[in-house]
Each structure stands twice: as C-alpha cells, then as structure tokens.
Design a protein around this motif. Structure first.
Motif, mmCIF file in Angstrom:
data_model
loop_
_atom_site.group_PDB
_atom_site.id
_atom_site.type_symbol
_atom_site.label_atom_id
_atom_site.label_comp_id
_atom_site.label_asym_id
_atom_site.label_seq_id
_atom_site.Cartn_x
_atom_site.Cartn_y
_atom_site.Cartn_z
ATOM 1 N N TRP A 146 3.535 7.432 11.418
ATOM 2 C CA TRP A 146 4.085 6.124 11.789
ATOM 3 C C TRP A 146 3.040 5.034 11.549
ATOM 4 C CZ3 TRP A 146 4.362 10.543 14.789
ATOM 5 C CH2 TRP A 146 5.637 11.082 14.994
ATOM 6 N N ILE A 147 3.474 3.943 10.902
ATOM 7 C CA ILE A 147 2.601 2.791 10.667
ATOM 8 C C ILE A 147 3.250 1.566 11.299
ATOM 9 C CG2 ILE A 147 1.404 1.381 8.952
ATOM 10 C CD1 ILE A 147 1.841 3.627 6.946
ATOM 11 N N SER A 148 2.469 0.861 12.109
ATOM 12 C CA SER A 148 2.979 -0.370 12.729
ATOM 13 C C SER A 148 1.929 -1.461 12.633
ATOM 14 C CB SER A 148 3.356 -0.125 14.194
ATOM 15 O OG SER A 148 2.225 0.252 14.953
ATOM 16 N N ALA A 149 2.393 -2.697 12.703
ATOM 17 C CA ALA A 149 1.501 -3.858 12.685
ATOM 18 C C ALA A 149 2.149 -4.955 13.507
ATOM 19 C CB ALA A 149 1.249 -4.330 11.255
ATOM 20 N N CYS A 150 1.342 -5.602 14.346
ATOM 21 C CA CYS A 150 1.871 -6.673 15.188
ATOM 22 C C CYS A 150 0.760 -7.684 15.471
ATOM 23 C CB CYS A 150 2.434 -6.117 16.500
ATOM 24 S SG CYS A 150 1.213 -5.277 17.527
ATOM 25 N N GLU A 151 1.177 -8.866 15.871
ATOM 26 C CA GLU A 151 0.231 -9.920 16.217
ATOM 27 C C GLU A 151 -0.373 -9.625 17.586
ATOM 28 O OE1 GLU A 151 0.045 -14.823 16.382
ATOM 29 O OE2 GLU A 151 1.975 -13.771 16.255
ATOM 30 N N ILE A 200 -5.687 0.296 5.395
ATOM 31 C CA ILE A 200 -4.364 0.922 5.532
ATOM 32 C C ILE A 200 -4.294 2.204 4.713
ATOM 33 C CG2 ILE A 200 -1.894 0.594 5.168
ATOM 34 C CD1 ILE A 200 -2.509 -2.490 5.398
ATOM 35 N N GLU A 201 -4.743 2.144 3.466
ATOM 36 C CA GLU A 201 -4.673 3.304 2.570
ATOM 37 C C GLU A 201 -5.468 4.488 3.137
ATOM 38 O OE1 GLU A 201 -5.411 4.195 -2.176
ATOM 39 O OE2 GLU A 201 -6.717 2.773 -1.138
ATOM 40 N N ASN A 202 -6.705 4.232 3.585
ATOM 41 C CA ASN A 202 -7.527 5.335 4.085
ATOM 42 C C ASN A 202 -6.957 5.938 5.372
ATOM 43 O OD1 ASN A 202 -9.314 5.164 1.967
ATOM 44 N ND2 ASN A 202 -10.829 3.959 3.074
ATOM 45 N N LEU A 203 -6.412 5.100 6.252
ATOM 46 C CA LEU A 203 -5.795 5.631 7.475
ATOM 47 C C LEU A 203 -4.570 6.481 7.156
ATOM 48 C CD1 LEU A 203 -6.014 2.606 9.959
ATOM 49 C CD2 LEU A 203 -7.339 4.730 10.024
ATOM 50 N N VAL A 251 0.837 -1.211 0.000
ATOM 51 C CA VAL A 251 0.000 0.000 0.000
ATOM 52 C C VAL A 251 0.865 1.252 0.000
ATOM 53 C CG1 VAL A 251 -1.654 1.347 1.342
ATOM 54 C CG2 VAL A 251 -1.988 -1.110 1.069
ATOM 55 N N THR A 252 1.858 1.306 0.866
ATOM 56 C CA THR A 252 2.688 2.515 0.962
ATOM 57 C C THR A 252 3.531 2.718 -0.294
ATOM 58 O OG1 THR A 252 4.367 1.243 2.179
ATOM 59 C CG2 THR A 252 2.742 2.476 3.469
ATOM 60 N N ASP A 253 3.971 1.627 -0.908
ATOM 61 C CA ASP A 253 4.754 1.759 -2.139
ATOM 62 C C ASP A 253 3.905 2.278 -3.292
ATOM 63 O OD1 ASP A 253 7.016 0.862 -0.876
ATOM 64 O OD2 ASP A 253 6.852 -1.208 -1.618
ATOM 65 N N ALA A 255 -11.905 21.509 4.112
ATOM 66 C CA ALA A 255 -10.713 20.669 4.230
ATOM 67 C C ALA A 255 -10.828 19.508 3.255
ATOM 68 C CB ALA A 255 -10.593 20.140 5.664
ATOM 69 N N PRO A 256 -9.691 18.931 2.831
ATOM 70 C CA PRO A 256 -9.756 17.827 1.876
ATOM 71 C C PRO A 256 -10.524 16.647 2.457
ATOM 72 C CG PRO A 256 -7.519 18.689 2.054
ATOM 73 C CD PRO A 256 -8.309 19.324 3.151
ATOM 74 N N GLY A 257 -11.226 15.946 1.584
ATOM 75 C CA GLY A 257 -11.961 14.753 1.999
ATOM 76 C C GLY A 257 -13.438 15.021 2.175
ATOM 77 N N VAL A 258 -14.212 13.949 2.118
ATOM 78 C CA VAL A 258 -15.664 14.063 2.258
ATOM 79 C C VAL A 258 -16.183 13.255 3.444
ATOM 80 C CG1 VAL A 258 -16.056 14.548 -0.184
ATOM 81 C CG2 VAL A 258 -16.004 12.181 0.592
ATOM 82 N N GLY A 259 -15.287 12.746 4.286
ATOM 83 C CA GLY A 259 -15.735 12.030 5.472
ATOM 84 C C GLY A 259 -16.190 10.611 5.203
ATOM 85 N N ILE A 260 -15.604 9.941 4.214
ATOM 86 C CA ILE A 260 -15.985 8.557 3.894
ATOM 87 C C ILE A 260 -14.907 7.578 4.332
ATOM 88 C CG2 ILE A 260 -16.582 6.952 2.038
ATOM 89 C CD1 ILE A 260 -17.558 9.300 0.427
ATOM 90 N N GLY A 261 -13.638 7.971 4.207
ATOM 91 C CA GLY A 261 -12.532 7.039 4.419
ATOM 92 C C GLY A 261 -12.549 6.357 5.769
ATOM 93 N N LEU A 262 -12.712 7.113 6.855
ATOM 94 C CA LEU A 262 -12.694 6.508 8.189
ATOM 95 C C LEU A 262 -13.932 5.665 8.432
ATOM 96 C CD1 LEU A 262 -11.236 9.387 10.392
ATOM 97 C CD2 LEU A 262 -10.077 7.369 9.482
ATOM 98 N N SER A 263 -15.054 6.043 7.840
ATOM 99 C CA SER A 263 -16.254 5.211 7.954
ATOM 100 C C SER A 263 -16.021 3.840 7.328
ATOM 101 C CB SER A 263 -17.443 5.902 7.280
ATOM 102 O OG SER A 263 -18.570 5.061 7.250
ATOM 103 N N LEU A 264 -15.342 3.810 6.180
ATOM 104 C CA LEU A 264 -15.036 2.530 5.549
ATOM 105 C C LEU A 264 -14.052 1.721 6.385
ATOM 106 C CD1 LEU A 264 -14.746 3.480 1.776
ATOM 107 C CD2 LEU A 264 -16.466 2.026 2.839
ATOM 108 N N VAL A 265 -13.094 2.390 7.013
ATOM 109 C CA VAL A 265 -12.158 1.698 7.905
ATOM 110 C C VAL A 265 -12.926 0.942 8.986
ATOM 111 C CG1 VAL A 265 -10.403 2.048 9.681
ATOM 112 C CG2 VAL A 265 -10.202 3.240 7.502
ATOM 113 N N ALA A 266 -13.857 1.636 9.629
ATOM 114 C CA ALA A 266 -14.622 1.016 10.708
ATOM 115 C C ALA A 266 -15.487 -0.125 10.190
ATOM 116 C CB ALA A 266 -15.482 2.066 11.402
ATOM 117 N N ARG A 267 -16.117 0.061 9.049
ATOM 118 C CA ARG A 267 -17.037 -0.964 8.546
ATOM 119 C C ARG A 267 -16.303 -2.182 7.995
ATOM 120 N NH1 ARG A 267 -22.721 1.622 6.764
ATOM 121 N NH2 ARG A 267 -22.714 3.355 8.227
#
Length: 303
Positions: free
Chosen positions: A216-221, A198-201, A166-168, A258-270
């Motif tokens: 900063w992005i991290s991921a762990c078990e 990941i992309e939306n966050l 995603v980051t690449d 501000a940039p964005g329409v308020g959808i990205g974080l809603s999709l993250v949660a769903r």
C-alpha cells in the motif's frame, strides 16, 4: 700563584669535555637541579598509595575496554564490507548473465525466433539493464550525498503525480500488487530525489514480502509538508534494527543472499534529511512494516 688541578674530577669539580666545562655531579641542593614536587615526589619516596594504585588500575581497565570496543567495531565493519561485496557481486552478476544469455540467443537464433519472441527478449534485456542502472545510480548518489554534492533542487509539483509516475514506470510484474491512496498535494520538493524515495521504498517492499501480498502506498498533506507511507504484509522489522536498517549496506533480519545490497533505504533516509525531513519504520497493524517519510515544503527555485 698555584692553579687548581681540574684533571681529577671529584665532588663539585669540573672537567674538560670537548672544550666545554661540564659539571661532574650536581648535589641535592644545587640550584641547577629540578625539584620534584607533589605526588611524583611522594610516590618516589614512599611508593604508590593504595588510592593511586586503584586509579591506575581503573585507567588501564578503561583503556582495555575501549580497545576491545574498537576491535569489535572494526570486526563488524569488516563483516559488513564482506557482506556488501558479496551482495554487490551477486546483484551485478545476475542481470549481466541474463543480458548476455538473451543477447546471444537473439544473435544465434534470430532466424528461428518470431518477432514477438524477439520483442520479449529485448524487453527483458532492457529490464535487466534498468536494474543495473538503478544500482549504479544508488552507489553514485550515496557517494555524492556523503560529500554534500546533492542539495535538493526544489520545484513546485503534485505529490500524487510523482507517485503515479514512479509506479507506472516500474518494470516488474509485481506492479499489480501495488495499492494507491494518494492525495493531490502541491509541494515544492526535489522531484528526482522524491521519485527515488518512492521507488526505493516500493522496490524494498516488493522484494522482501511474500509473492502476491499487497503493498500500500499513500501520501497526504501534513505539517507544512507531505507524508509518504509504504506498507507491506511481510515479516516486519525488529524493533532493535529500525535505526540500523537506514544505514548503508545494512539489511535487517534478511536471510543471506537476499536481493539487494542495503543501499536503497539509506538513500531514502539521506534524501529525506537533505530536505529537512526524516524517514522511519514502524509496525503495521495486522502485521508487516510501515515505512514513512516526511518531506517539508520549501521555497521553489526559479527556473
């Protein structure tokens, strides 16, 4: 034998109406009369009691309060709709304007442009088109999720590989602000939905934080699944808006336009909920916000 005269209705008499016999009057003790009983009869005879009056006033007060709440909810929804439409028109107009301008420049001035300039213009056109594609996909996915049409298709994979992919693929110069600390965690999740999380966050963090500040992005078990964390050094999220920010078309503490329409974080949660997980936000030590998503592992689908 003398027949009685029914032509003059009187007490208890009968008279003709359309060929049917109809009672002219029903006495208080007549068996056809429906007797009043209980509080209705008492209120009819003596008027409402003080207790009944208070109860009626209480019912009216509750009804008025509920009506007021409904009106406020409708007003808030209308304001949210107007803000969303305004933001959406801005988010659509900006890349379309850039695409048209760059395309017309290539069309009209291609003879004076160097190959490197043409390539740069084409790269910028592709970047703006990708932004439009991401916005439309977000809108479509939100609608599909509302109708239960996006169940996760779990496949075994490595969360570190998904994060790096995603980051690449992010087409933004702000990519240099990203700091990775991801563990290799084999897990069965929906790869497409996880990449969108990941992309939306990350885009949310890059968009609403000062230029040059790190993300900063991290991921762990953790607990039979994986814990994704995206932290920033921005203004943070007020405590009273940390739930609302995951609702569709909501932006917490963000200035108008501000940039964005308020959808990205809603999709993250769903997307997290569709996996049986959850998303939340908390304060980051030293300032900023820490967004977290827990995704439990599950049985992988057979190919």
């Amino acid at each position: 034998m003398t027949r009685p005269d029914y032509s003059k209705p009187g007490r208890g008499s009968r008279f003709k109406m359309g060929g049917l016999g109809v009672c002219g009057r029903v006495g208080r003790g007549h068996p056809g009369r429906i007797p009043e009983r209980g509080s209705m009869a008492e209120e009819r005879r003596n008027g409402p009691t003080e207790e009944q009056g208070r109860e009626r006033e209480s019912r009216l007060a509750r009804a008025y309060e509920r009506e007021h709440e409904v009106v406020e909810e409708l007003r808030a929804l209308d304001e949210m709709k107007n803000a969303f439409l305004s933001a959406l028109s801005h988010e659509l107009r900006t890349p379309i304007t850039a695409i048209l301008g760059l395309a017309r420049t290539i069309e009209n001035d291609h003879g004076r442009l160097s190959p490197d300039e043409v390539r740069e213009f084409m790269r910028r056109i592709a970047s703006k088109a990708s932004k439009l594609d991401r916005l439309l996909n977000d809108l479509l996915d939100l609608d599909r999720l509302r109708h239960g049409m996006l169940a996760p298709a779990r496949r075994l994979g490595n969360i570190a590989d998904l994060v790096r992919h995603v980051t690449d693929e992010l087409d933004t110069p702000d990519r240099e602000r990203i700091r990775l600390d991801v563990e290799d965690v084999p897990i069965a999740i929906d790869h497409m939905q996880t990449e969108r999380i990941i992309e939306n966050l990350v885009i949310n963090a890059l968009t609403h934080t000062p230029p040059g500040s790190p993300v900063w992005i991290s991921a762990c078990e953790e607990g039979g699944g994986v814990l994704l964390t995206v932290e920033d050094a921005g203004p943070g999220i007020p405590a009273d808006l940390r739930t609302a920010i995951f609702e569709p078309f909501r932006q917490a503490g963000i200035k108008p336009h501000a940039p964005g329409v308020g959808i990205g974080l809603s999709l993250v949660a769903r997307f997290a909920e569709s996996h049986g997980g959850r998303a939340w936000v908390e304060d980051r030590e030293g300032g900023g916000a820490r967004f977290r998503v827990f995704l439990p592992s599950g049985p992988a689908e057979t190919p």
